[in-house]
Scaffold this active site. Structure first.
Site, PDB file in Angstrom:
ATOM      1  N   GLU A 294       0.843  -1.198   0.000  1.00 34.52           N
ATOM      2  CA  GLU A 294       0.000   0.000   0.000  1.00 34.52           C
ATOM      3  C   GLU A 294       0.877   1.246   0.000  1.00 34.52           C
ATOM      4  OE1 GLU A 294      -2.842  -0.291   3.191  1.00 34.52           O
ATOM      5  OE2 GLU A 294      -3.648  -2.168   2.437  1.00 34.52           O
ATOM      6  N   HIS A 313      -7.795   1.403   1.335  1.00 31.29           N
ATOM      7  CA  HIS A 313      -7.696   1.178   2.797  1.00 31.29           C
ATOM      8  C   HIS A 313      -8.449   2.277   3.575  1.00 31.29           C
ATOM      9  CE1 HIS A 313      -5.115  -0.896   6.079  1.00 31.29           C
ATOM     10  NE2 HIS A 313      -6.297  -0.536   6.546  1.00 31.29           N
TER      11      HIS A 313
END
Ligand code: DGY
Length: 348
Positions: A294, A313
């Site tokens: 990420e 997220h």
């Protein structure tokens, strides 16, 4: 004002158990490093702490974190800061690591514990919000909402209503398999009752029958849950046992008409295996809020697929919940520095 904090530069800390670290009297404000500017936490902490707050849009590097935390009493960090052995051993008097998150896989809990450092986190306040997001992904994946939105915006909706246009899958009456029936998993189960879904669950420990009845859930082995479910939603922490739990073998147990939802941690799924599963249609689709890396790399093949809904997220990302998380993270930190029990401590 005299604060109750440990002023000692306790280099012997590694030999002490947490309960053996003597609290002393602080003669000046305790020092705290925050890896992010979180307004509510700054407001709470600035009254009684000497705050150093990371500035700028870019996250602090590990080198920055080590440099700033080495002589601090407290650290307030987020889930994208890796607080590993190297960071922890570089600290000289750190008493508390307060994470602004429910997950704590980014922190080396064993080393923190050995150093007598309390690790805290922010569960509960984000349960319902994260469950909302899991359900949102389930709904949007099954009903192809992101594909439909792109189609309408890009002017490709050229003919009127057609009987076979953008067919998705029903949600009502289907079987949902929840893996990890903790706080968030249970909140997802409650939502699914409203959709008249049958709910199966798998967890390390089976619930008492009364609790199963209350939540209207049925226990299954992981393998049976994967074989029977139309939707599988993951609500597990990331650790050595769950890393790549969803590998090729597990994905192949799922029905070709089924969907996989992940709002927990990306590395619970072997992403390469998932890409094969989506390409070769072992499963019908996926809704993902978390990824192995990420932010996701621009070359990640998941970005090229239609049968998938992606979110960056944002499980806990509402104004209300982020404010509550900031309060809990700040209070956790203050409590420990004041020699009190934090609201939520990670147990090693
Ligand atoms: C957390 O706080 O760990 C979650 O990933 C929020 O979405």
């Amino acid at each position: 004002m005299v604060n109750e904090f440990d002023l000692n530069h306790n280099t012997d800390r590694i030999k002490l158990k947490k309960s053996e670290v003597n609290p002393c009297i602080y003669l000046k404000k305790p020092s705290v490093y925050m890896t992010r500017y979180i307004p509510k936490a700054v407001e709470i902490l600035s009254a009684s702490c000497d705050l150093t707050v990371h500035k700028g849009r870019a996250f602090p590097s590990k080198k920055d974190i080590i440099k700033n935390v080495s002589n601090k009493d407290g650290l307030l960090c987020s889930l994208s800061d890796v607080i590993d052995n190297e960071v922890i051993v570089a600290t000289k008097k750190l008493r508390v690591i307060s994470s602004y998150s429910v997950g704590y896989d980014h922190i080396d809990i064993d080393t923190a514990t050995r150093y007598g450092i309390c690790v805290t986190y922010t569960p509960e306040v984000l349960t319902e919000t994260t469950a909302d997001l899991a359900f949102t992904l389930l709904l949007t994946t099954a009903r192809r909402i992101t594909e439909a939105d792109v189609l309408v915006r890009s002017g490709q909706w050229r003919s009127g209503w057609k009987y076979d246009f953008m067919l998705g899958s029903d949600i009502n009456g289907k079987t949902l398999g929840i893996i990890g029936l903790g706080r968030i998993g249970s909140a997802v189960a409650k939502r699914s009752n409203g959709f008249k879904m049958r709910v199966l669950y798998h967890d390390r420990n089976r619930l008492p029958i009364e609790k199963e009845d209350e939540l209207a859930v049925e226990y299954r082995s992981l393998e049976d849950l994967l074989k029977e479910s139309d939707f599988v939603s993951i609500h597990l922490p990331l650790n050595n046992d769950t890393f790549h739990l969803f590998n090729e073998q597990k994905l192949k147990l799922m029905k070709p008409t089924s969907y996989l939802i992940n709002t927990a941690r990306g590395s619970i799924i072997d992403e390469k295996a998932l890409i094969r599963a989506l390409k070769q249609k072992w499963i019908a689709g996926a809704g993902l809020d978390v990824f192995e890396t990420e932010p996701i790399s621009r070359n990640n093949l998941l970005l090229k697929m239609n049968n998938i809904v992606l979110a960056p997220h944002v499980g806990s990302s509402t104004t209300e919940t982020r404010e509550k998380m900031a309060e809990v993270a700040a209070m956790n930190l203050l409590n420990v520095l004041n020699g009190k029990k934090p609201l939520y401590e990670v147990k090693s």
